[in-house]
Motif scaffolding. Sequence first.
Motif, PDB file in Angstrom:
ATOM      1  N   GLN A  23     -30.976  14.289  27.416  1.00 21.11           N
ATOM      2  CA  GLN A  23     -29.349  13.574  26.639  1.00 21.11           C
ATOM      3  C   GLN A  23     -28.746  12.377  27.600  1.00 21.11           C
ATOM      4  OE1 GLN A  23     -27.058  16.242  25.583  1.00 21.11           O
ATOM      5  NE2 GLN A  23     -28.681  17.088  23.827  1.00 21.11           N
ATOM      6  N   LYS A  24     -28.424  10.822  26.949  1.00 18.31           N
ATOM      7  CA  LYS A  24     -27.339  10.331  28.350  1.00 18.31           C
ATOM      8  C   LYS A  24     -26.644  10.040  28.147  1.00 18.31           C
ATOM      9  CE  LYS A  24     -29.777   6.277  28.824  1.00 18.31           C
ATOM     10  NZ  LYS A  24     -29.351   4.738  28.509  1.00 18.31           N
ATOM     11  N   ILE A  25     -25.346  10.706  28.871  1.00 23.44           N
ATOM     12  CA  ILE A  25     -24.062  10.478  28.953  1.00 23.44           C
ATOM     13  C   ILE A  25     -23.402   9.749  29.733  1.00 23.44           C
ATOM     14  CG2 ILE A  25     -22.028  12.175  29.446  1.00 23.44           C
ATOM     15  CD1 ILE A  25     -24.493  14.728  28.647  1.00 23.44           C
ATOM     16  N   ALA A  26     -22.246   9.138  29.693  1.00 22.78           N
ATOM     17  CA  ALA A  26     -21.340   8.020  30.429  1.00 22.78           C
ATOM     18  C   ALA A  26     -20.268   8.274  30.392  1.00 22.78           C
ATOM     19  CB  ALA A  26     -21.597   6.875  29.706  1.00 22.78           C
ATOM     20  N   THR A  27     -19.489   7.795  31.465  1.00 22.09           N
ATOM     21  CA  THR A  27     -18.118   7.917  31.560  1.00 22.09           C
ATOM     22  C   THR A  27     -16.907   7.029  30.942  1.00 22.09           C
ATOM     23  OG1 THR A  27     -18.097   7.665  32.846  1.00 22.09           O
ATOM     24  CG2 THR A  27     -18.080   9.873  33.210  1.00 22.09           C
ATOM     25  N   LEU A  28     -15.758   6.829  30.548  1.00 21.88           N
ATOM     26  CA  LEU A  28     -15.428   6.151  29.573  1.00 21.88           C
ATOM     27  C   LEU A  28     -13.980   6.555  30.065  1.00 21.88           C
ATOM     28  CD1 LEU A  28     -14.900   3.446  28.599  1.00 21.88           C
ATOM     29  CD2 LEU A  28     -14.584   5.060  25.950  1.00 21.88           C
ATOM     30  N   ASP A  29     -13.146   5.195  31.194  1.00 22.48           N
ATOM     31  CA  ASP A  29     -11.785   5.297  31.328  1.00 22.48           C
ATOM     32  C   ASP A  29     -11.239   4.727  30.096  1.00 22.48           C
ATOM     33  OD1 ASP A  29      -9.331   5.280  32.278  1.00 22.48           O
ATOM     34  OD2 ASP A  29      -9.755   3.623  34.451  1.00 22.48           O
ATOM     35  N   VAL A  30     -11.201   5.912  29.216  1.00 21.30           N
ATOM     36  CA  VAL A  30     -10.287   5.839  28.098  1.00 21.30           C
ATOM     37  C   VAL A  30      -8.613   4.918  28.488  1.00 21.30           C
ATOM     38  CG1 VAL A  30      -8.973   6.517  25.791  1.00 21.30           C
ATOM     39  CG2 VAL A  30     -11.674   7.243  26.671  1.00 21.30           C
ATOM     40  N   ILE A  31      -8.048   5.641  29.544  1.00 19.85           N
ATOM     41  CA  ILE A  31      -6.631   4.762  29.884  1.00 19.85           C
ATOM     42  C   ILE A  31      -6.767   3.153  30.463  1.00 19.85           C
ATOM     43  CG2 ILE A  31      -4.256   5.268  30.839  1.00 19.85           C
ATOM     44  CD1 ILE A  31      -4.896   8.503  31.095  1.00 19.85           C
ATOM     45  N   GLY A  32      -8.108   3.274  31.120  1.00 16.93           N
ATOM     46  CA  GLY A  32      -7.740   2.125  31.808  1.00 16.93           C
ATOM     47  C   GLY A  32      -8.579   1.093  30.706  1.00 16.93           C
ATOM     48  N   VAL A  33      -8.834   1.144  29.831  1.00 17.33           N
ATOM     49  CA  VAL A  33      -9.355   0.405  28.865  1.00 17.33           C
ATOM     50  C   VAL A  33      -7.676   0.048  27.657  1.00 17.33           C
ATOM     51  CG1 VAL A  33     -10.544  -0.145  26.330  1.00 17.33           C
ATOM     52  CG2 VAL A  33     -11.592   1.170  28.583  1.00 17.33           C
ATOM     53  N   LEU A  34      -7.323   1.477  27.416  1.00 16.95           N
ATOM     54  CA  LEU A  34      -6.484   0.778  26.570  1.00 16.95           C
ATOM     55  C   LEU A  34      -5.314   0.232  27.131  1.00 16.95           C
ATOM     56  CD1 LEU A  34      -5.585   4.744  25.497  1.00 16.95           C
ATOM     57  CD2 LEU A  34      -6.260   2.579  23.592  1.00 16.95           C
ATOM     58  N   ASN A  35      -5.195   0.209  27.814  1.00 15.96           N
ATOM     59  CA  ASN A  35      -3.933  -0.565  29.365  1.00 15.96           C
ATOM     60  C   ASN A  35      -4.219  -2.169  29.024  1.00 15.96           C
ATOM     61  OD1 ASN A  35      -2.338   1.653  29.431  1.00 15.96           O
ATOM     62  ND2 ASN A  35      -3.633   2.451  31.124  1.00 15.96           N
ATOM     63  N   VAL A  36      -5.281  -2.642  29.096  1.00 14.27           N
ATOM     64  CA  VAL A  36      -5.516  -3.950  29.143  1.00 14.27           C
ATOM     65  C   VAL A  36      -6.097  -4.572  27.559  1.00 14.27           C
ATOM     66  CG1 VAL A  36      -7.010  -3.665  31.580  1.00 14.27           C
ATOM     67  CG2 VAL A  36      -7.767  -2.919  29.372  1.00 14.27           C
ATOM     68  N   MET A  37      -5.606  -3.736  26.811  1.00 16.94           N
ATOM     69  CA  MET A  37      -5.979  -4.229  25.261  1.00 16.94           C
ATOM     70  C   MET A  37      -4.173  -4.821  24.849  1.00 16.94           C
ATOM     71  SD  MET A  37      -7.673  -0.755  23.481  1.00 16.94           S
ATOM     72  CE  MET A  37      -8.008  -2.127  21.831  1.00 16.94           C
ATOM     73  N   PRO A  38      -4.307  -5.878  24.637  1.00 16.62           N
ATOM     74  CA  PRO A  38      -3.015  -6.824  24.372  1.00 16.62           C
ATOM     75  C   PRO A  38      -2.563  -5.688  22.778  1.00 16.62           C
ATOM     76  CG  PRO A  38      -5.220  -8.422  24.036  1.00 16.62           C
ATOM     77  CD  PRO A  38      -5.363  -6.932  24.788  1.00 16.62           C
ATOM     78  N   GLU A  39      -3.245  -5.500  22.286  1.00 12.61           N
ATOM     79  CA  GLU A  39      -2.391  -4.982  20.970  1.00 12.61           C
ATOM     80  C   GLU A  39      -2.234  -3.750  21.494  1.00 12.61           C
ATOM     81  OE1 GLU A  39      -6.060  -5.216  21.393  1.00 12.61           O
ATOM     82  OE2 GLU A  39      -6.807  -6.446  19.614  1.00 12.61           O
ATOM     83  N   LYS A  40      -2.459  -3.190  22.382  1.00 11.16           N
ATOM     84  CA  LYS A  40      -1.616  -1.636  23.390  1.00 11.16           C
ATOM     85  C   LYS A  40      -0.852  -2.004  23.496  1.00 11.16           C
ATOM     86  CE  LYS A  40      -1.064   2.461  24.882  1.00 11.16           C
ATOM     87  NZ  LYS A  40      -0.164   2.238  25.910  1.00 11.16           N
ATOM     88  N   LYS A  41      -0.633  -2.999  24.572  1.00 16.34           N
ATOM     89  CA  LYS A  41       0.652  -3.699  24.858  1.00 16.34           C
ATOM     90  C   LYS A  41       2.274  -4.229  24.255  1.00 16.34           C
ATOM     91  CE  LYS A  41      -2.414  -5.529  29.205  1.00 16.34           C
ATOM     92  NZ  LYS A  41      -2.607  -6.531  30.483  1.00 16.34           N
ATOM     93  N   LYS A  42       1.235  -4.834  23.184  1.00 17.32           N
ATOM     94  CA  LYS A  42       2.182  -5.422  22.093  1.00 17.32           C
ATOM     95  C   LYS A  42       3.271  -4.120  21.255  1.00 17.32           C
ATOM     96  CE  LYS A  42       2.645  -8.700  17.854  1.00 17.32           C
ATOM     97  NZ  LYS A  42       4.303  -7.640  17.792  1.00 17.32           N
ATOM     98  N   ALA A  43       1.698  -3.073  21.116  1.00 15.98           N
ATOM     99  CA  ALA A  43       2.828  -1.720  20.380  1.00 15.98           C
ATOM    100  C   ALA A  43       3.709  -1.086  21.316  1.00 15.98           C
ATOM    101  CB  ALA A  43       1.228  -1.441  20.111  1.00 15.98           C
ATOM    102  N   ASP A  44       3.176  -1.260  22.772  1.00 13.55           N
ATOM    103  CA  ASP A  44       3.960  -0.239  23.342  1.00 13.55           C
ATOM    104  C   ASP A  44       5.505  -1.319  23.588  1.00 13.55           C
ATOM    105  OD1 ASP A  44       2.136   1.292  24.119  1.00 13.55           O
ATOM    106  OD2 ASP A  44       1.442   0.359  26.140  1.00 13.55           O
ATOM    107  N   THR A  45       5.530  -2.542  23.845  1.00 19.71           N
ATOM    108  CA  THR A  45       6.748  -3.247  23.562  1.00 19.71           C
ATOM    109  C   THR A  45       7.251  -2.984  22.506  1.00 19.71           C
ATOM    110  OG1 THR A  45       5.837  -4.811  24.902  1.00 19.71           O
ATOM    111  CG2 THR A  45       7.464  -5.639  23.814  1.00 19.71           C
ATOM    112  N   ASP A  46       6.532  -3.135  21.680  1.00 16.46           N
ATOM    113  CA  ASP A  46       6.997  -2.744  19.746  1.00 16.46           C
ATOM    114  C   ASP A  46       8.388  -1.819  19.393  1.00 16.46           C
ATOM    115  OD1 ASP A  46       6.605  -5.249  19.638  1.00 16.46           O
ATOM    116  OD2 ASP A  46       5.327  -4.884  18.048  1.00 16.46           O
ATOM    117  N   LEU A  47       7.587  -0.479  19.988  1.00 15.98           N
ATOM    118  CA  LEU A  47       7.795   0.842  20.414  1.00 15.98           C
ATOM    119  C   LEU A  47       9.309   1.045  21.573  1.00 15.98           C
ATOM    120  CD1 LEU A  47       4.436   2.434  20.237  1.00 15.98           C
ATOM    121  CD2 LEU A  47       6.425   2.405  18.503  1.00 15.98           C
TER     122      LEU A  47
END
Length: 167
Positions: A23-47
Amino acid sequence: MKKLSVLFAAVMMVVSVGMAKAQKIATLDVIGVLNVMPEKKKADTDLKAFLDTKQAEIKKKADAAQAKFQQYQSEAAKKTAEENTAREAEMKKLSDEIQQMNDKAQKDFVAKQDAAYEPIEKKLNDAVSKVAKANGYDYIMDANSSAFVFKGGPDATAAVKKELGVQ
């Protein structure tokens, strides 16, 4: 008995072939990805703006109540027992109002947070699914999880960021 042995051997062969498939397994830095998403940055600012506004409203009401409380304390000796009882009831009512404002602000914040993050989570999950299918990953696990004892497989973070169009 011989049929049972043949059947058992066939079952074991099928099971061992299924287990042999890696089985092929990969890892993902979920927090790192979320922190660079412009939508997340805007949502954080609005909140944060929403939360700051609510906290300012509550602080204004609490400051007014505190001033009134100090006034009532300083005047208590000069007032009748009935007036002091009425003032105590008024202070209790103000305290209850502030508590209700706090509770409502928390509920409103959670609802606003859920509404803001839902499309972001969906977008991230869609990108992860695309990357997993494109690269043949059976599992993509969060690299930030403390459940990992060893992380030696491929990292899908770059591919997911590319899929989302973020760096």
